[in-house]
Motif scaffolding. Structure first.
Motif, PDB file in Angstrom:
ATOM      1  N   THR A   1      65.397  72.721 -15.005  1.00 47.55           N
ATOM      2  CA  THR A   1      64.193  73.075 -15.528  1.00 47.55           C
ATOM      3  C   THR A   1      63.580  71.798 -16.228  1.00 47.55           C
ATOM      4  O   THR A   1      64.504  70.914 -16.488  1.00 47.55           O
ATOM      5  CB  THR A   1      64.210  74.085 -16.784  1.00 47.55           C
ATOM      6  OG1 THR A   1      65.092  73.760 -17.616  1.00 47.55           O
ATOM      7  CG2 THR A   1      64.687  75.650 -16.111  1.00 47.55           C
ATOM      8  N   VAL A   2      62.221  71.854 -16.274  1.00 51.13           N
ATOM      9  CA  VAL A   2      61.775  70.358 -16.747  1.00 51.13           C
ATOM     10  C   VAL A   2      60.626  70.864 -17.691  1.00 51.13           C
ATOM     11  O   VAL A   2      59.849  71.858 -17.463  1.00 51.13           O
ATOM     12  CB  VAL A   2      61.225  69.654 -15.890  1.00 51.13           C
ATOM     13  CG1 VAL A   2      60.419  68.220 -16.548  1.00 51.13           C
ATOM     14  CG2 VAL A   2      62.195  69.043 -14.913  1.00 51.13           C
TER      15      VAL A   2
ATOM     16  N   ARG B   1      56.743  67.345 -17.231  1.00 52.78           N
ATOM     17  CA  ARG B   1      56.111  67.873 -15.751  1.00 52.78           C
ATOM     18  C   ARG B   1      54.663  67.764 -15.766  1.00 52.78           C
ATOM     19  O   ARG B   1      54.059  67.312 -14.642  1.00 52.78           O
ATOM     20  CB  ARG B   1      56.721  69.113 -15.227  1.00 52.78           C
ATOM     21  CG  ARG B   1      56.584  70.256 -16.071  1.00 52.78           C
ATOM     22  CD  ARG B   1      57.391  71.458 -15.343  1.00 52.78           C
ATOM     23  NE  ARG B   1      57.533  72.540 -16.122  1.00 52.78           N
ATOM     24  CZ  ARG B   1      56.592  73.486 -16.180  1.00 52.78           C
ATOM     25  NH1 ARG B   1      55.365  73.545 -15.622  1.00 52.78           N
ATOM     26  NH2 ARG B   1      56.680  74.452 -16.952  1.00 52.78           N
TER      27      ARG B   1
ATOM     28  N   TYR C   1      53.820  64.278 -15.015  1.00 55.55           N
ATOM     29  CA  TYR C   1      54.263  63.956 -14.039  1.00 55.55           C
ATOM     30  C   TYR C   1      53.278  64.408 -12.875  1.00 55.55           C
ATOM     31  O   TYR C   1      52.972  63.640 -11.991  1.00 55.55           O
ATOM     32  CB  TYR C   1      55.834  64.422 -13.816  1.00 55.55           C
ATOM     33  CG  TYR C   1      56.362  64.137 -12.525  1.00 55.55           C
ATOM     34  CD1 TYR C   1      57.061  62.815 -12.338  1.00 55.55           C
ATOM     35  CD2 TYR C   1      56.377  64.992 -11.712  1.00 55.55           C
ATOM     36  CE1 TYR C   1      57.765  62.606 -11.015  1.00 55.55           C
ATOM     37  CE2 TYR C   1      57.059  64.627 -10.288  1.00 55.55           C
ATOM     38  CZ  TYR C   1      57.828  63.461 -10.098  1.00 55.55           C
ATOM     39  OH  TYR C   1      58.462  63.174  -8.891  1.00 55.55           O
ATOM     40  N   GLY C   2      53.041  65.626 -13.014  1.00 54.05           N
ATOM     41  CA  GLY C   2      52.110  66.065 -11.873  1.00 54.05           C
ATOM     42  C   GLY C   2      50.684  65.329 -11.846  1.00 54.05           C
ATOM     43  O   GLY C   2      50.145  65.038 -10.838  1.00 54.05           O
TER      44      GLY C   2
ATOM     45  N   THR D   1      64.847  71.533  -4.664  1.00 54.80           N
ATOM     46  CA  THR D   1      64.754  72.233  -5.954  1.00 54.80           C
ATOM     47  C   THR D   1      66.294  72.522  -6.715  1.00 54.80           C
ATOM     48  O   THR D   1      66.213  73.454  -7.448  1.00 54.80           O
ATOM     49  CB  THR D   1      63.815  73.731  -5.467  1.00 54.80           C
ATOM     50  OG1 THR D   1      64.323  74.364  -4.471  1.00 54.80           O
ATOM     51  CG2 THR D   1      62.485  73.118  -5.464  1.00 54.80           C
TER      52      THR D   1
ATOM     53  N   ILE E   1      65.746  69.130  -8.800  1.00 53.62           N
ATOM     54  CA  ILE E   1      64.463  69.137  -9.776  1.00 53.62           C
ATOM     55  C   ILE E   1      63.943  70.458 -10.044  1.00 53.62           C
ATOM     56  O   ILE E   1      64.181  71.262  -8.904  1.00 53.62           O
ATOM     57  CB  ILE E   1      63.376  68.040  -9.171  1.00 53.62           C
ATOM     58  CG1 ILE E   1      63.049  68.779  -7.938  1.00 53.62           C
ATOM     59  CG2 ILE E   1      63.890  66.865  -8.866  1.00 53.62           C
ATOM     60  CD1 ILE E   1      61.690  67.961  -7.214  1.00 53.62           C
TER      61      ILE E   1
ATOM     62  N   ILE F   1      57.846  70.986 -10.217  1.00 56.69           N
ATOM     63  CA  ILE F   1      57.527  69.620  -9.773  1.00 56.69           C
ATOM     64  C   ILE F   1      57.761  69.240  -8.396  1.00 56.69           C
ATOM     65  O   ILE F   1      57.872  67.815  -7.957  1.00 56.69           O
ATOM     66  CB  ILE F   1      58.085  68.595 -10.760  1.00 56.69           C
ATOM     67  CG1 ILE F   1      59.456  68.610 -10.825  1.00 56.69           C
ATOM     68  CG2 ILE F   1      57.484  68.993 -12.138  1.00 56.69           C
ATOM     69  CD1 ILE F   1      60.159  67.556 -11.546  1.00 56.69           C
TER      70      ILE F   1
ATOM     71  N   SER G   1      54.455  68.032  -6.440  1.00 55.93           N
ATOM     72  CA  SER G   1      54.086  66.667  -7.061  1.00 55.93           C
ATOM     73  C   SER G   1      55.286  65.391  -6.500  1.00 55.93           C
ATOM     74  O   SER G   1      54.755  64.548  -6.317  1.00 55.93           O
ATOM     75  CB  SER G   1      54.278  66.655  -8.667  1.00 55.93           C
ATOM     76  OG  SER G   1      53.019  67.663  -8.995  1.00 55.93           O
ATOM     77  N   THR G   2      56.360  65.743  -6.404  1.00 53.22           N
ATOM     78  CA  THR G   2      57.356  65.019  -6.066  1.00 53.22           C
ATOM     79  C   THR G   2      57.015  64.520  -4.461  1.00 53.22           C
ATOM     80  O   THR G   2      56.798  63.410  -4.183  1.00 53.22           O
ATOM     81  CB  THR G   2      58.810  65.291  -5.911  1.00 53.22           C
ATOM     82  OG1 THR G   2      58.960  65.696  -7.372  1.00 53.22           O
ATOM     83  CG2 THR G   2      59.683  64.276  -5.769  1.00 53.22           C
TER      84      THR G   2
ATOM     85  N   ALA H   1      52.494  72.159 -11.825  1.00 50.20           N
ATOM     86  CA  ALA H   1      53.167  71.242 -12.777  1.00 50.20           C
ATOM     87  C   ALA H   1      52.650  71.370 -14.201  1.00 50.20           C
ATOM     88  O   ALA H   1      53.371  71.405 -15.363  1.00 50.20           O
ATOM     89  CB  ALA H   1      52.729  69.588 -12.832  1.00 50.20           C
TER      90      ALA H   1
ATOM     91  N   ARG I   1      58.189  78.380 -16.338  1.00 51.83           N
ATOM     92  CA  ARG I   1      59.187  77.222 -15.973  1.00 51.83           C
ATOM     93  C   ARG I   1      59.293  77.533 -14.446  1.00 51.83           C
ATOM     94  O   ARG I   1      59.535  76.431 -13.855  1.00 51.83           O
ATOM     95  CB  ARG I   1      60.572  77.601 -16.435  1.00 51.83           C
ATOM     96  CG  ARG I   1      60.596  77.467 -17.911  1.00 51.83           C
ATOM     97  CD  ARG I   1      61.786  77.435 -18.671  1.00 51.83           C
ATOM     98  NE  ARG I   1      62.069  76.763 -20.069  1.00 51.83           N
ATOM     99  CZ  ARG I   1      63.141  76.667 -20.606  1.00 51.83           C
ATOM    100  NH1 ARG I   1      64.426  77.038 -20.065  1.00 51.83           N
ATOM    101  NH2 ARG I   1      63.134  76.203 -21.779  1.00 51.83           N
TER     102      ARG I   1
END
Length: 256
Positions: free
Chosen positions: A12-13, A18, A21-22, A88, A91, A95, A98-99, A163, A168
């Motif tokens: 989780t982030v 995130r 980040y997104g 996954t 991460i 995200i 987005s990655t 994101a 979550r």
């Protein structure tokens, strides 16, 4: 077009991490996409597709093919469900997209930066009406690309929605859905790219190489994508494939 979701992970982030980040991944895509338009037009950017010092033709072809191959590997491998399931585990699922977008932006930026020019003219269209027609087609191709992303869910496609959501993890439903635009052809985004690539009044050897490599990748990539979608959605997608052509519209076909 709907994409098979990755398997959930325990990683989780927080939204505070995130979310930015997104957004950064999305803004990176916009910057690279905008630069790529100028690159292919040889206008408005420091380095266009035909700009730069001439070098050995063989070396230029090898470097350019390698750059396109790197993009093809990144773009296809990271889009496969097996890779998504692996990623996954490392991460958070929100995200993952987005990655993917950020990695694609980095690889395309590298391609644009390191592309070796081959400026020899293959063909040149001089008639004013023909130039206008080709430039209009090119503009329509770009509009089709952008419009298709919104028809498919623009902010979800580029990872922003995932994101920024407060949940979550979020599992997409398995129901196959398509917008009216995707009832004309199965891959309108790719059709837009093909039009934008080939509607060129001036065709240099370097642009021709780019177009051939990009077109070859598109033809392979859509088959890989369709294989994944058939496996994920089953009969609904099989029926969709029977009803809607891949690239060339059947004008007698009526959208449903």
């Amino acid at each position: 077009m709907a994409q098979p979701p990755p398997a959930p992970a325990t990683t989780t982030v927080s939204l505070a991490v995130r979310g930015p980040y997104g957004v950064v991944a999305y803004l990176s895509f916009l910057a690279v996409f905008g630069y790529a338009l100028g690159f292919l037009a040889n206008a408005g950017v420091p380095k266009g597709i035909d700009d730069g010092a001439d070098g050995p033709v063989g070396l230029a072809i090898g470097v350019n093919a390698g750059l396109m191959g790197l993009f093809a590997v990144q773009h296809s491998v990271m889009a496969r469900p097996r890779f998504k399931r692996w990623l996954t585990r490392l991460i958070a699922p929100p995200i993952e997209r987005s990655t993917y977008v950020l990695a694609a932006s980095v690889v395309v930026a590298l391609l644009l930066w390191q592309w070796r020019p081959l400026p020899a003219t293959v063909w040149s269209v001089d008639a004013g009406w023909a130039v206008t027609l080709l430039l209009t087609l090119k503009a329509l191709g770009v509009l089709l690309i952008v419009g298709s992303t919104f028809a498919a869910g623009h902010f979800k496609m580029f990872g922003v929605r995932q994101a920024l959501t407060r949940a979550r993890t979020r599992a997409d439903g398995a129901r196959f859905r398509r917008s009216r635009l995707f009832w004309v052809v199965r891959h309108p985004i790719m059709v837009g790219f093909l039009i934008a690539f080939w509607a060129a009044p001036q065709m240099s050897a370097g642009r021709l190489l780019f177009n051939v490599l990009a077109t070859g990748y598109i033809l392979v990539a859509v088959r890989l994508q369709e294989r994944d979608l058939r496996m994920h959605f089953g009969e609904p997608y099989e029926q969709y494939m029977r009803q809607v052509p891949r690239f060339i519209p059947r004008f007698a076909h009526h959208a449903r």
